[in-house]
Design an enzyme around this catalytic site. Structure first.
Site, PDB file in Angstrom:
ATOM      1  N   ARG A 225      -2.943 -61.650  49.050  1.00 27.19           N
ATOM      2  CA  ARG A 225      -3.524 -62.846  48.313  1.00 27.19           C
ATOM      3  C   ARG A 225      -2.873 -63.706  49.068  1.00 27.19           C
ATOM      4  NH1 ARG A 225      -6.460 -60.933  44.053  1.00 27.19           N
ATOM      5  NH2 ARG A 225      -5.195 -59.688  42.513  1.00 27.19           N
TER       6      ARG A 225
ATOM      7  N   ASN B  99      -8.778 -65.198  32.152  1.00 23.01           N
ATOM      8  CA  ASN B  99      -8.615 -63.656  31.747  1.00 23.01           C
ATOM      9  C   ASN B  99      -9.057 -63.425  31.429  1.00 23.01           C
ATOM     10  OD1 ASN B  99      -5.958 -65.326  33.143  1.00 23.01           O
ATOM     11  ND2 ASN B  99      -5.177 -65.579  31.155  1.00 23.01           N
TER      12      ASN B  99
ATOM     13  N   TYR C  27       3.641 -70.306  40.580  1.00 21.61           N
ATOM     14  CA  TYR C  27       4.210 -69.113  39.734  1.00 21.61           C
ATOM     15  C   TYR C  27       5.536 -69.224  39.845  1.00 21.61           C
ATOM     16  CZ  TYR C  27      -0.331 -67.025  40.077  1.00 21.61           C
ATOM     17  OH  TYR C  27      -1.914 -66.879  40.141  1.00 21.61           O
TER      18      TYR C  27
ATOM     19  N   HIS D  47       1.254 -53.271  47.783  1.00 23.07           N
ATOM     20  CA  HIS D  47       1.342 -54.929  47.170  1.00 23.07           C
ATOM     21  C   HIS D  47       2.701 -55.594  47.950  1.00 23.07           C
ATOM     22  CE1 HIS D  47       2.016 -56.698  43.271  1.00 23.07           C
ATOM     23  NE2 HIS D  47       0.718 -57.359  43.575  1.00 23.07           N
TER      24      HIS D  47
ATOM     25  N   ARG E 193       6.308 -60.270  30.292  1.00 26.70           N
ATOM     26  CA  ARG E 193       5.521 -61.868  30.594  1.00 26.70           C
ATOM     27  C   ARG E 193       4.108 -61.270  29.804  1.00 26.70           C
ATOM     28  NH1 ARG E 193       2.766 -63.093  35.235  1.00 26.70           N
ATOM     29  NH2 ARG E 193       1.021 -62.003  35.306  1.00 26.70           N
TER      30      ARG E 193
ATOM     31  N   ARG F 264      -8.269 -57.140  44.026  1.00 27.83           N
ATOM     32  CA  ARG F 264      -8.807 -58.044  43.793  1.00 27.83           C
ATOM     33  C   ARG F 264      -9.463 -59.490  43.935  1.00 27.83           C
ATOM     34  NH1 ARG F 264      -7.177 -55.206  38.831  1.00 27.83           N
ATOM     35  NH2 ARG F 264      -8.303 -53.679  39.778  1.00 27.83           N
TER      36      ARG F 264
ATOM     37  N   HIS G 102       6.182 -64.496  37.144  1.00 19.94           N
ATOM     38  CA  HIS G 102       5.903 -63.826  37.924  1.00 19.94           C
ATOM     39  C   HIS G 102       7.037 -62.521  38.738  1.00 19.94           C
ATOM     40  CE1 HIS G 102       3.489 -62.065  41.275  1.00 19.94           C
ATOM     41  NE2 HIS G 102       2.569 -61.665  40.535  1.00 19.94           N
TER      42      HIS G 102
END
Length: 704
Positions: free
Chosen positions: A393, A66, A486, A453, A582, A423, A610
């Protein structure tokens, strides 16, 4: 309060009237500091005695990962602002954020060296440095070095003909200072040794060399250190240090200028490893002059030089977790449950949706396999004419993508919206786009300037004389691996209104034309933000009128200022507001006269939270509430810089289930919950009591 709404936690603030006109203006919390605070909460997991030891080490590695992303992506703007501005504010921001990061990183190494590794040693899992290795172990390490490592190391002595070499982003390197002269009689004292990424960072010693039923490991850095002098025959190593450089990893592509976005991004990927330097890491024993030499090579301020007490890349310690033979030191495996009550095994999902209504899946407690079955059924159903899907993703290996390729081969109309700028997943997505195009699928890359997204999968099937649509919407990615790690929500529907809206989104992403606004789906950058603010304001109006007024929002981040201002106004009006955020939250709760009625908590547990769930109540009847599931966080970039969707859960049964599973457990969690205070700091609620994730695992079959 209607008993169908999320329960008010014990001790929650009572409603208050509007503040006096002279109430102070709310000071928002700093975004970067809020991000670092989240990593501090993750690091706290590594200190918990109730977490298995190897999982505690994993949390240390997660923090390291992270922090890498923090510097690669978030910190670039801070550093650039300090470089371009001569003002004290920008410089202070740089030093403040860099110092906060330094404190976190120091704490991370302290936890690793002072708690986690000693505890692993007591369990018989040891990392042996050169001084601790016996003669037999040193002989084995020497042979490993000579055969596996030495042939790949090429020291570069620095002189005018050998300038400082290009060092890739986050790669392991050594800087060495030498005495004497080189083979040509010159006094070039500095040499750089780049360590190839193909080499393992953690090596397990043969069990026969580790007595006492222990498991012994050595780090690649220790192996190289022990043999460093062999790389420079005839010269003496005076000093040395590991070092690592973190670089800006945002791909800068002017989408308005490029003709082919995919080609431009592929070109950008080839140079990403050598972007602007943002952080320099050296070991704590690195001589100051050597650290200054490196810093000057990269043009970095002193504030972003980090001295660490151990390996410069803790992410690679994940290899130790994988190599260690100790299942009792990991979480007991949890197998996601098949949603038998909703989707009996072997039955047709399309038929279930057609005859019995919507289906909601709660991952990872429920299996992701029904999503694969839904797509597989569509691929092999001769009456299915088209399949449309968004991809953000999905990973380099993907059953879903293989199924889409098979659908195109079978002659179905396949349209895939591939987000090339996801990314760190750009290369995998480019590769999938090319494979899809090769079999005739229609591939588009969304809208210039906006990331796609939204998570949508739409199937169109011939039924009788007409066509029927079926859809899957999700808060998370179409990635079976992360669906086990997640918490997310998947939603199947054949509702004509929702599926027609989903089709309109695909039409707009392909044609870029004006369409009739969706009636039920809320989309960004169009209506989503406006409708969220409108719902918050509706709750505020209800509070002013003395009606039930409640907001519960579960998101990953809250940084959008207009939404924050609307929440503050609702709090002042007397609405009860619970925010489960979160990560970064810029809204300080509990400020007298401003946010008295707002509570903010963060859940950090076994799984990464998530899912985005948004609940509003503005009255006492069943019609006075709304619950949305969404792909979007409450951030400006999500609301205005991305294609996002939020959809209402209109089925009362599923809405109540969403309240009971996705919200209420997190409002009452004590063991994994942290509460935010007005000063921007979090405190863990308790070390005992209810754990939301554990309770949900038990609900879905995990043994007590």
């Amino acid at each position: 309060m209607n008993d169908r709404s999320p329960a008010t936690p014990q001790g929650a603030a009572a409603p208050t009237g509007p503040p006096a006109p002279t109430a102070p203006r709310l000071e928002l919390l700093n975004r970067e500091r809020a991000m670092l605070e989240f990593n501090r909460r993750v690091l706290a997991q590594a200190k918990r005695p109730d977490v298995p030891l190897l999982e505690r080490l994993r949390y240390v590695c997660i923090v390291s990962s992270n922090m890498d992303e923090f510097f690669e992506v978030r910190f670039a703007d801070v550093l650039e602002g300090a470089r371009l501005s001569e003002g004290r504010t920008a410089q202070h921001d740089l030093e403040s954020v860099a110092q906060a990061a330094r404190e976190l990183i120091d704490e991370q190494y302290a936890v690793l060296n002072g708690e986690v590794m000693p505890a692993l040693g007591r369990e018989g899992i040891v990392i042996l440095n050169h001084a601790e290795r016996n003669a037999a172990q040193r002989a084995w390490v020497d042979e490993f070095f000579q055969q596996q490592v030495r042939p790949l190391l090429v020291p570069v002595g620095l002189d005018p003909a050998h300038p400082f070499p290009q060092v890739a982003n986050k790669s392991l390197n050594f800087i060495v200072r030498l005495s004497g002269r080189d083979a040509f009689g010159r006094e070039n004292h500095i040499s750089i040794v780049k360590v190839p990424r193909v080499l393992p960072r953690v090596i397990r010693l043969p069990d026969a060399l580790v007595p006492g039923r222990r498991q012994g490991f050595v780090l690649l850095t220790s192996v190289i250190r022990a043999h460093l002098a062999e790389l420079f025959p005839g010269r003496e190593v005076e000093s040395f240090s590991q070092f690592r450089v973190t670089r800006d990893s945002d791909l800068e592509v002017d989408e308005a200028e490029v003709i082919n976005l995919r080609q431009a991004l592929r070109l950008g990927l080839s140079t990403r490893q050598f972007g602007q330097a943002l952080r320099l890491e050296v070991v704590r024993s690195c001589p100051p002059a050597m650290a200054d030499f490196l810093r000057e090579q990269y043009g970095l301020p002193t504030a972003v030089v980090y001295r660490v007490d151990g390996p410069v890349n803790l992410v690679r310690l994940n290899e130790l977790i994988d190599l260690a033979d100790a299942p009792h030191l990991r979480f007991v495996p949890f197998e996601p449950a098949w949603p038998q009550a909703q989707l009996p095994r072997g039955s047709s999902i399309l038929a279930r949706l057609r005859h019995e209504g919507d289906v909601m899946l709660h991952h990872p407690f429920e299996s992701f396999e029904p999503v694969l079955q839904f797509l597989r059924e569509a691929v092999y159903d001769p009456d299915v004419l088209s399949i449309k899907q968004t991809i953000y993703r999905t990973g380099s290996q993907s059953v879903l993508m293989d199924l889409l390729i098979e659908a195109a081969r079978r002659g179905k109309e396949v349209m895939v919206v591939v987000e090339l700028k996801a990314r760190f997943d750009e290369e995998a997505n480019i590769n999938w786009a090319e494979r899809l195009e090769a079999v005739g699928a229609q591939v588009v890359y969304g809208i210039v300037g906006l990331k796609t997204h939204a998570k949508l999968l739409l199937v169109m099937r011939r039924e009788g004389a007409g066509l029927r649509r079926y859809a899957h919407l999700s808060t998370g990615n179409y990635n079976p691996r992360t669906a086990r790690l997640y918490t997310d929500v998947g939603y199947f529907t054949a509702d004509p209104d929702l599926t027609q809206d989903a089709d309109a989104v695909f039409q707009q992403l392909a044609s870029q034309g004006r369409i009739k606004p969706p009636r039920h789906l809320l989309t960004a950058p169009f209506r989503l933000h406006r409708q969220m603010v409108r719902h918050v304001n509706r709750v505020a109006d209800a509070a002013r009128e003395g009606r039930a007024a409640r907001i519960v929002a579960k998101v990953n981040a809250l940084t959008d200022v207009p939404l924050i201002e609307a929440l503050v106004a609702a709090s002042q009006a007397g609405a009860k507001i619970d925010l489960v955020v979160r990560g970064a939250c810029m809204l300080p709760p509990g400020v007298p006269g401003l946010t008295d009625n707002i509570r903010v908590r963060s859940i950090v547990g076994r799984y990464l939270e998530h899912s985005r769930v948004l609940y509003f109540r503005w009255g006492d009847s069943d019609e006075d509430e709304a619950l949305y599931l969404s792909s979007a966080d409450w951030m400006g970039r999500n609301m205005f810089g991305r294609i996002e969707v939020a959809w209402p859960v209109s089925d009362p049964r599923l809405r109540q289930r969403a309240i009971d599973e996705l919200l209420v457990p997190y409002l009452h969690d004590r063991r994994d919950a942290w509460e935010l205070h007005a000063d921007g700091h979090y405190n863990r609620v308790s070390t005992e009591g209810v754990c939301a994730q554990e309770a949900l695992m038990h609900r879905y079959g995990f043994p007590s």
